[in-house]
Design an enzyme around this catalytic site. Structure first.
Site, PDB file in Angstrom:
ATOM      1  N   SER A  68       0.821  -1.215   0.000  1.00  0.00           N
ATOM      2  CA  SER A  68       0.000   0.000   0.000  1.00  0.00           C
ATOM      3  C   SER A  68       0.853   1.261   0.000  1.00  0.00           C
ATOM      4  CB  SER A  68      -0.861   0.048   1.257  1.00  0.00           C
ATOM      5  OG  SER A  68      -1.696  -1.076   1.334  1.00  0.00           O
TER       6      SER A  68
HETATM    7  N1  SAH Z   1       0.930  -5.596   4.165  1.00  0.00           N
HETATM    8  C1  SAH Z   1       1.754  -5.853   3.015  1.00  0.00           C
HETATM    9  C2  SAH Z   1       1.005  -5.827   1.701  1.00  0.00           C
HETATM   10  C3  SAH Z   1      -0.086  -6.848   1.642  1.00  0.00           C
HETATM   11  S1  SAH Z   1      -0.620  -7.288   0.024  1.00  0.00           S
HETATM   12  C4  SAH Z   1       2.961  -4.928   2.973  1.00  0.00           C
HETATM   13  O1  SAH Z   1       3.129  -4.093   3.881  1.00  0.00           O
HETATM   14  O2  SAH Z   1       3.760  -5.062   2.060  1.00  0.00           O
HETATM   15  C5  SAH Z   1      -1.756  -8.531   0.538  1.00  0.00           C
HETATM   16  C6  SAH Z   1      -1.099  -9.821   0.974  1.00  0.00           C
HETATM   17  O3  SAH Z   1      -2.119 -10.667   1.478  1.00  0.00           O
HETATM   18  C7  SAH Z   1      -0.412 -10.565  -0.155  1.00  0.00           C
HETATM   19  O4  SAH Z   1       0.939 -10.766   0.139  1.00  0.00           O
HETATM   20  C8  SAH Z   1      -1.178 -11.883  -0.202  1.00  0.00           C
HETATM   21  O5  SAH Z   1      -0.356 -13.012  -0.497  1.00  0.00           O
HETATM   22  C9  SAH Z   1      -1.737 -11.980   1.198  1.00  0.00           C
HETATM   23  N2  SAH Z   1      -2.874 -12.876   1.349  1.00  0.00           N
HETATM   24  C10 SAH Z   1      -3.952 -13.035   0.540  1.00  0.00           C
HETATM   25  N3  SAH Z   1      -4.785 -13.980   1.033  1.00  0.00           N
HETATM   26  C11 SAH Z   1      -4.219 -14.427   2.185  1.00  0.00           C
HETATM   27  C12 SAH Z   1      -4.596 -15.416   3.155  1.00  0.00           C
HETATM   28  N4  SAH Z   1      -5.710 -16.147   3.058  1.00  0.00           N
HETATM   29  N5  SAH Z   1      -3.768 -15.617   4.203  1.00  0.00           N
HETATM   30  C13 SAH Z   1      -2.629 -14.902   4.339  1.00  0.00           C
HETATM   31  N6  SAH Z   1      -2.220 -13.955   3.461  1.00  0.00           N
HETATM   32  C14 SAH Z   1      -3.011 -13.730   2.393  1.00  0.00           C
END
Ligand code: SAH
Length: 221
Positions: A68
């Site tokens: 983000s």
């Molecule tokens: N917070 C992160 C960005 C998150 S992007 C940062 O600071 O960089 C969203 C993330 O959620 C992705 O890496 C994706 O793999 C993860 N995600 C999606 N579904 C998920 C699930 N069921 N369990 C754990 N992670 C998940």
């Protein structure tokens, strides 16, 4: 004569400009500003995008995911209301940037992602930064982290049509969840959920677009 500290290297100057920019966009929470100031965003960014590390933009990361924009990280962190005695769960480790920011505010941060490679890279970054209170795990964050529950605060950085029940179950009374709720293909509502003795309070505080939560740990990567 220059006062001590007046000469700063490029990265520090950029980081200071970045914090100033967040203040100008209205972020007033001093603890959150300080936490953002303590995390070098370039470490979390693809080297090819290094020149954008301190721009207020979302950036692509590995596995087709997105980190983000910093003003959104700041707004969500502020809404979560973390204090130094809290145990925090983050669902969606991604680059690890948001977890590292939380690591400067909380007692402990547990972060989970469904991609093994993202978790391994994020964990290395926490170690490089000496963030001993932040640990990344591989798993399905829609199920929370029962082994580490209950949590004072939960942040979800991927969207779903509603807050997963497992997360509500693993939240302490008085605890807060911040999460984007809505359909995958349109801007979602950032919801602040407070678990109370006699129910709950849900407030929508802004719109934002996130990648969706996908059930299950990823089979590859
Ligand atoms: N917070 C992160 C960005 C998150 S992007 C940062 O600071 O960089 C969203 C993330 O959620 C992705 O890496 C994706 O793999 C993860 N995600 C999606 N579904 C998920 C699930 N069921 N369990 C754990 N992670 C998940």
């Amino acid at each position: 004569m220059e006062p001590e500290g007046a000469v700063v290297d490029g990265e520090k100057a950029e980081r200071m400009g970045f914090i100033l920019g967040l203040r100008q966009r209205g972020l007033r929470d001093v603890a959150v500003l300080r936490a953002l100031e303590l995390v070098p965003r370039p470490l979390f960014v693809d080297p090819a995008l290094r020149r954008h590390a301190y721009d207020d933009v979302a950036l692509p990361i590995a596995c087709g995911q997105t980190m983000s924009q910093p003003s959104l990280v700041a707004a969500m962190t502020e809404a979560l209301g973390v204090t130094a005695d809290h145990t925090v769960l983050e669902v969606g480790t991604g680059s690890g940037y948001q977890a590292a920011v939380l690591g400067h505010l909380a007692a402990r941060v547990v972060t989970v992602d469904r991609y093994r490679s993202l978790v391994a890279e994020a964990q290395t970054r926490f170690e490089v930064l000496g963030l001993k209170n932040v640990t990344a795990y591989v798993g399905d964050g829609m199920l929370g982290m029962p082994a580490r529950a209950p949590f004072d605060r939960i942040m979800v950085t991927a969207s779903a049509p509603d807050i997963p029940m497992a997360l509500v179950d693993q939240l302490k009374l008085g605890g807060v969840i911040v999460m984007p709720v809505g359909a995958p293909d349109e801007p979602q509502s950032l919801v602040r959920y407070v678990k109370e003795q006699a129910g709950r309070t849900r407030t929508e505080f802004m719109k934002a677009r996130f990648v969706p939560l996908v059930p299950g740990a990823a089979a590859t990567l």
